[in-house]
Design a protein around this motif. Structure first.
Motif, PDB file in Angstrom:
ATOM      1  N   TRP A 149       0.847  -1.208   0.000  1.00  0.00           N
ATOM      2  CA  TRP A 149       0.000   0.000   0.000  1.00  0.00           C
ATOM      3  C   TRP A 149       0.883   1.258   0.000  1.00  0.00           C
ATOM      4  CZ3 TRP A 149      -5.085   1.248  -0.447  1.00  0.00           C
ATOM      5  CH2 TRP A 149      -5.477   2.530  -0.040  1.00  0.00           C
ATOM      6  N   ASN A 150       1.899   1.272   0.837  1.00  0.00           N
ATOM      7  CA  ASN A 150       2.783   2.437   0.913  1.00  0.00           C
ATOM      8  C   ASN A 150       3.552   2.636  -0.386  1.00  0.00           C
ATOM      9  OD1 ASN A 150       2.052   3.145   3.554  1.00  0.00           O
ATOM     10  ND2 ASN A 150       3.560   1.737   4.450  1.00  0.00           N
ATOM     11  N   ARG A 151       3.932   1.536  -1.016  1.00  0.00           N
ATOM     12  CA  ARG A 151       4.609   1.637  -2.313  1.00  0.00           C
ATOM     13  C   ARG A 151       3.666   2.193  -3.373  1.00  0.00           C
ATOM     14  NH1 ARG A 151       6.930  -4.190  -3.490  1.00  0.00           N
ATOM     15  NH2 ARG A 151       7.194  -3.225  -5.558  1.00  0.00           N
ATOM     16  N   ALA A 152       2.398   1.771  -3.318  1.00  0.00           N
ATOM     17  CA  ALA A 152       1.415   2.279  -4.277  1.00  0.00           C
ATOM     18  C   ALA A 152       1.211   3.779  -4.086  1.00  0.00           C
ATOM     19  CB  ALA A 152       0.092   1.535  -4.121  1.00  0.00           C
TER      20      ALA A 152
ATOM     21  N   ARG B 286       2.644   9.524  -5.972  1.00  0.00           N
ATOM     22  CA  ARG B 286       3.287  10.818  -5.743  1.00  0.00           C
ATOM     23  C   ARG B 286       4.362  11.108  -6.805  1.00  0.00           C
ATOM     24  NH1 ARG B 286       3.832   8.923  -0.157  1.00  0.00           N
ATOM     25  NH2 ARG B 286       2.077   9.677   1.090  1.00  0.00           N
ATOM     26  N   GLU B 287       4.967  10.049  -7.304  1.00  0.00           N
ATOM     27  CA  GLU B 287       6.068  10.219  -8.256  1.00  0.00           C
ATOM     28  C   GLU B 287       5.591  10.372  -9.701  1.00  0.00           C
ATOM     29  OE1 GLU B 287       8.438   6.808  -7.515  1.00  0.00           O
ATOM     30  OE2 GLU B 287       9.268   7.576  -5.625  1.00  0.00           O
TER      31      GLU B 287
END
Length: 275
Positions: A265-268, A273-274
């Motif tokens: 989830w945090n990677r998604a 954001r990127e």
């Protein structure tokens, strides 16, 4: 059936044929007002979704689906001798003229707020003329609305007679108060899962929390439905990204620990954001 492009009679004739008891479509023939109501609501949400996505070709298609619902209900009413599509058109045309006296009459309304006040006053007059005796400021708010939408309408009506917070700050304070009350009831249910009274209190407090959250959105001039749709879209987008990441690494998301899933989830989130 031969009609010019854009002729409303084309869809009316199509629906009449679909509903023909002898030669019509078996599915269409067996429907009634109650069975079609859910589709009518669903199509309205599909229209809102197309608007949210900025999909104008899709909006054209979804508006056609929504129009079909009106035609369907009108056809069923005509079969019962209640009213026909033309009566629906006449009724809404008359209502729009009646409720816009600043356009079609001699009433003055220089801003949107005045228009809304006049609109509500005319609606009250219409209800009184129809024999409705409910004089409450909350009269006439449909019970069939989605509850979040009805909550906002109740709050708006109450605000018009002065029953409202002065701004978002006291609403935020109330939100924190409701969260604390929800926590108390969660603890009570956790201590005794068979305590039905505690379950009822928890449901009530969660309802209060959602009601205040809707009120906060109103004070922030944020549409609750649009906000929820945005949150749903975001959750779906990120969750699908999690599944894709897991699959790319040769595993399935299902069955992994919550910590592992939370890492996806945090990677998604970071990937969003990127971009």
């Amino acid at each position: 059936m031969s009609h010019a492009p854009g002729d409303i009679h084309r869809i009316l004739d199509i629906m009449a044929r679909l509903r023909d008891p002898q030669s019509g479509c078996p599915w269409d023939v067996k429907q009634d007002f109650a069975s079609i109501a859910a589709y009518t609501i669903e199509e309205a949400y599909e229209v809102a979704d197309a608007i949210d996505r900025g999909d104008l070709p899709g909006l054209c298609d979804e508006l056609g689906d929504l129009l079909l619902q009106v035609v369907f209900h009108a056809q069923m009413a005509q079969e019962q001798g209640a009213f026909a599509f033309g009566d629906v058109v006449d009724a809404i045309s008359d209502k729009m003229i009646r409720r816009h006296p600043h356009i079609f009459g001699d009433v003055s309304a220089d801003d949107a707020e005045t228009v809304l006040r006049n609109w509500e006053a005319i609606k009250r007059e219409e209800r009184a003329a129809a024999g409705e005796t409910d004089a409450s400021a909350l009269a006439g708010i449909a019970r069939g609305l989605p509850e979040w939408q009805r909550a906002v309408k109740l709050q708006q009506r109450a605000a018009r007679v002065g029953f409202d917070w002065s701004g978002p700050e006291p609403v935020i304070a109330k939100l924190h108060e409701e969260i604390d009350e929800v926590r108390v009831e969660f603890d009570a249910v956790a201590a005794d899962p068979d305590d039905t009274a505690a379950q009822d209190r928890l449901e009530e407090e969660l309802g209060d929390l959602l009601f205040v959250a809707a009120n906060l959105a109103r004070h922030a001039k944020v549409d609750v439905g649009a906000a929820l749709r945005r949150a749903n879209h975001k959750f779906e987008r990120r969750f699908r990204a999690m599944e894709t990441m897991a699959e790319a690494e040769g595993s399935a998301l299902a069955g992994q620990s919550l910590d592992a899933q939370d890492a996806y989830w945090n990677r998604a989130k970071q990937a969003e954001r990127e971009t």
